[in-house]
Design an enzyme around this catalytic site. Structure first.
Site, PDB file in Angstrom:
ATOM      1  N   ASP A   1      43.691  39.205  38.283  1.00 37.38           N
ATOM      2  CA  ASP A   1      44.775  39.271  39.269  1.00 37.38           C
ATOM      3  C   ASP A   1      44.418  40.125  40.487  1.00 37.38           C
ATOM      4  O   ASP A   1      45.294  40.746  41.099  1.00 37.38           O
ATOM      5  CB  ASP A   1      46.076  39.825  38.649  1.00 37.38           C
ATOM      6  CG  ASP A   1      46.474  39.065  37.406  1.00 37.38           C
ATOM      7  OD1 ASP A   1      46.399  37.830  37.452  1.00 37.38           O
ATOM      8  OD2 ASP A   1      46.857  39.700  36.416  1.00 37.38           O
TER       9      ASP A   1
ATOM     10  N   GLY B   1      45.865  32.171  37.431  1.00 35.58           N
ATOM     11  CA  GLY B   1      46.861  31.688  38.380  1.00 35.58           C
ATOM     12  C   GLY B   1      46.572  32.276  39.746  1.00 35.58           C
ATOM     13  O   GLY B   1      46.349  33.468  39.884  1.00 35.58           O
ATOM     14  N   HIS B   2      46.483  31.420  40.737  1.00 35.12           N
ATOM     15  CA  HIS B   2      46.231  31.887  42.096  1.00 35.12           C
ATOM     16  C   HIS B   2      47.406  31.504  42.970  1.00 35.12           C
ATOM     17  O   HIS B   2      47.854  30.363  42.917  1.00 35.12           O
ATOM     18  CB  HIS B   2      45.022  31.171  42.712  1.00 35.12           C
ATOM     19  CG  HIS B   2      43.744  31.449  42.010  1.00 35.12           C
ATOM     20  ND1 HIS B   2      43.451  32.657  41.440  1.00 35.12           N
ATOM     21  CD2 HIS B   2      42.672  30.665  41.800  1.00 35.12           C
ATOM     22  CE1 HIS B   2      42.247  32.592  40.912  1.00 35.12           C
ATOM     23  NE2 HIS B   2      41.757  31.403  41.106  1.00 35.12           N
TER      24      HIS B   2
HETATM   25  P1  IMP Z   1      44.165  34.593  27.042  1.00 29.90           P
HETATM   26  O1  IMP Z   1      43.132  34.437  28.077  1.00 29.90           O
HETATM   27  O2  IMP Z   1      45.411  33.767  27.302  1.00 29.90           O
HETATM   28  O3  IMP Z   1      43.636  34.358  25.642  1.00 29.90           O
HETATM   29  O4  IMP Z   1      44.678  36.112  27.061  1.00 29.90           O
HETATM   30  C1  IMP Z   1      43.834  37.188  26.686  1.00 29.90           C
HETATM   31  C2  IMP Z   1      44.064  38.394  27.575  1.00 29.90           C
HETATM   32  O5  IMP Z   1      43.616  38.110  28.884  1.00 29.90           O
HETATM   33  C3  IMP Z   1      45.532  38.807  27.715  1.00 29.90           C
HETATM   34  O6  IMP Z   1      45.590  40.216  27.848  1.00 29.90           O
HETATM   35  C4  IMP Z   1      45.949  38.159  29.018  1.00 29.90           C
HETATM   36  O7  IMP Z   1      47.035  38.825  29.638  1.00 29.90           O
HETATM   37  C5  IMP Z   1      44.673  38.323  29.825  1.00 29.90           C
HETATM   38  N1  IMP Z   1      44.524  37.319  30.882  1.00 29.90           N
HETATM   39  C6  IMP Z   1      44.163  36.029  30.733  1.00 29.90           C
HETATM   40  N2  IMP Z   1      44.104  35.424  31.933  1.00 29.90           N
HETATM   41  C7  IMP Z   1      44.416  36.335  32.845  1.00 29.90           C
HETATM   42  C8  IMP Z   1      44.479  36.323  34.283  1.00 29.90           C
HETATM   43  O8  IMP Z   1      44.219  35.309  34.950  1.00 29.90           O
HETATM   44  N3  IMP Z   1      44.825  37.489  34.868  1.00 29.90           N
HETATM   45  C9  IMP Z   1      45.081  38.610  34.165  1.00 29.90           C
HETATM   46  N4  IMP Z   1      45.019  38.678  32.848  1.00 29.90           N
HETATM   47  C10 IMP Z   1      44.686  37.552  32.184  1.00 29.90           C
END
Ligand code: IMP
Length: 436
Positions: free
Chosen positions: A13, A40-41
């Site tokens: 992010d 997400g962008h």
């Molecule tokens: P997952 O990628 O959905 O398996 O989530 C694993 C961890 O990565 C969690 O703490 C999510 O909040 C974090 N996470 C996954 N994608 C993002 C992102 O695009 N931005 C920030 N945190 C992310």
């Protein structure tokens, strides 16, 4: 040549989408190499807001090739939805390419992600529940379904059966879920296949061809260094490798093709989900950063945790990614905060001092940040476009970040709009000409 990698230098992010959007103008190909719709962008272009989860940010430029590489996990429902959404807004998506080798997120992956989190209870990772982890797990188990499987119904059906078989017990609570019906799933995914077919391609070859003719390829990372499966704060990480080296695997190029690696960092720090975050602020200052920075997740709508910038983690990111430049986003959010704090080292309760990011989880969980204080700056800086337009204290803050990380700051974000940036003098020119 040349290849430029954009990576998140913190916990995701950081505003990578905006930077990719800016640089895409100079690139021929933009390719995503890992992650999925957990990312997400948000891009604000001429006052219009665009949100992407899978499609590379460069799609807003007509004539660019925007690819989703083999290392990405694709929820085809989300991807076809994004394609439709862009079409409805008149965006030309003829340049979109999707790797035939990318793996697909299936309905059972999404269910298993949620079930896994519920089972962990208090120990949950805080995933985005988009099925990312279970999909990468199937890929490693060689039970994954790939984009190319969508083009052959017999193969698709067979592979879905084989992938679901070992999950029967875990999927038992969901047996009545219509999304798990083999026939429905095959039909639905075949429909996605028909819609995606014009975009399916050998994206690795496409990168090769572009590099071979000296065109610029932009490798767009998702998430951030500290969420890396191997080098992040495991197990509170994502299931892919957001660091720069992963671009070789996830896009299919050689290490020598990555000429520049730009790390994107916010002027402070945020994290979504569980896990250690040494500089976290559980106080009014944390709330202020959250409010001012609009720190709510694009994907899940969850409040982000906030804290001071952490140069121990950034130095770690420099090393892991081979950063050649740093981009600092959202500097405007810090205006009026005095003093500003920069974490320069960690201290363990037993007195041990850490200048480098510690590898042991118990240490990471226990350390306290040590800060260097800097005078804050005042006023609205959102109209600043040159380094000289910034208050001296803001420039000092940026210089301190370069001093503590050893990486030059080349670009600074001072507002959400794509024009609200400052290219930082000679350093920026040098890095840009090396990159494009
Ligand atoms: P997952 O990628 O959905 O398996 O989530 C694993 C961890 O990565 C969690 O703490 C999510 O909040 C974090 N996470 C996954 N994608 C993002 C992102 O695009 N931005 C920030 N945190 C992310």
């Amino acid at each position: 040549m040349p290849g430029l990698v954009i990576v998140g230098a913190q916990w995701g992010d950081e505003g990578k989408g905006k930077v990719t959007d800016l640089l895409a103008e100079r690139a021929d190909v933009v390719i995503r190499f890992q992650g999925g719709n957990n990312a997400g962008h948000t891009i604000i272009r001429d006052g219009e807001t665009f949100k992407f989860h899978l499609i590379p940010s460069g799609i807003l430029y007509p004539g660019k090739t925007c690819a989703i590489g083999n290392g990405v996990v694709i929820d085809p429902g989300v991807l076809t939805g994004e394609i439709e959404g862009l079409r409805e807004r008149g965006v030309d998506i003829s340049g979109l390419r999707v790797s035939a080798n990318a793996h697909l997120i299936m309905p059972y992956h999404v269910l298993l992600d949620t079930a896994g989190e519920i089972r962990l209870g208090k120990l949950e990772i805080g995933t985005t529940r988009r099925g990312i982890g279970p999909c990468y797990a199937d890929k490693a188990s060689r039970l994954g379904i790939r984009v190319q499987d969508l083009l052959d119904e017999k193969i698709l059906r067979k592979k879905i059966m084989a992938a679901m078989e070992p999950k029967q017990q875990m999927l038992r609570p969901f047996v009545k879920d219509p999304a798990l019906d083999l026939h429905t799933m095959t039909e639905t995914y075949m429909t996605y296949g028909h819609r995606l077919e014009p975009h399916i391609a050998d994206t690795a070859k496409l990168c090769w061809d572009a590099l071979d003719r000296d065109a610029t390829v932009l490798f767009e990372g998702a998430q951030g260094t500290m969420l890396d499966l191997d080098h992040g704060t495991y197990p509170f990480v994502t299931s892919s490798n957001p660091i720069a080296g992963s671009a070789t695997i996830g896009a299919g190029v050689g290490p020598g093709d990555l000429n520049e690696v730009w790390g994107i960092a916010k002027a402070y720090a945020t994290r979504v989900g569980a896990g250690p975050f040494p500089t976290e602020l559980d106080d009014e200052m944390g709330e202020l950063l959250r409010e001012r920075g609009g720190e709510v997740g694009t994907t899940t709508g969850r409040d982000r945790r906030t804290g001071w910038i952490d140069t121990v983690a950034l130095r770690y990111g420099r090393r892991l990614n081979g950063l050649t430049a740093l981009v600092v986003t959202k500097l405007d959010v810090l205006s009026g905060i005095d003093p500003l704090r920069i974490c320069v080292r960690y201290r363990h309760p037993d007195g041990a001092v850490f200048d480098e990011f510690p590898y042991h989880q118990s240490i990471i969980h226990a350390v306290e940040p040590e800060y260097e204080e800097m005078p804050g700056f005042e006023g609205d800086i959102s109209a600043a476009r040159r380094e000289e337009d910034l208050p001296a204290e803001a420039r000092d803050y940026l210089n301190a970040l370069t001093d503590h990380t050893g990486v030059p700051v080349v670009l600074v974000g001072v507002g959400p709009g794509r024009e609200q940036v400052i290219w930082m003098g000679k350093e920026a020119e040098q890095r840009l000409s090396a990159a494009t």
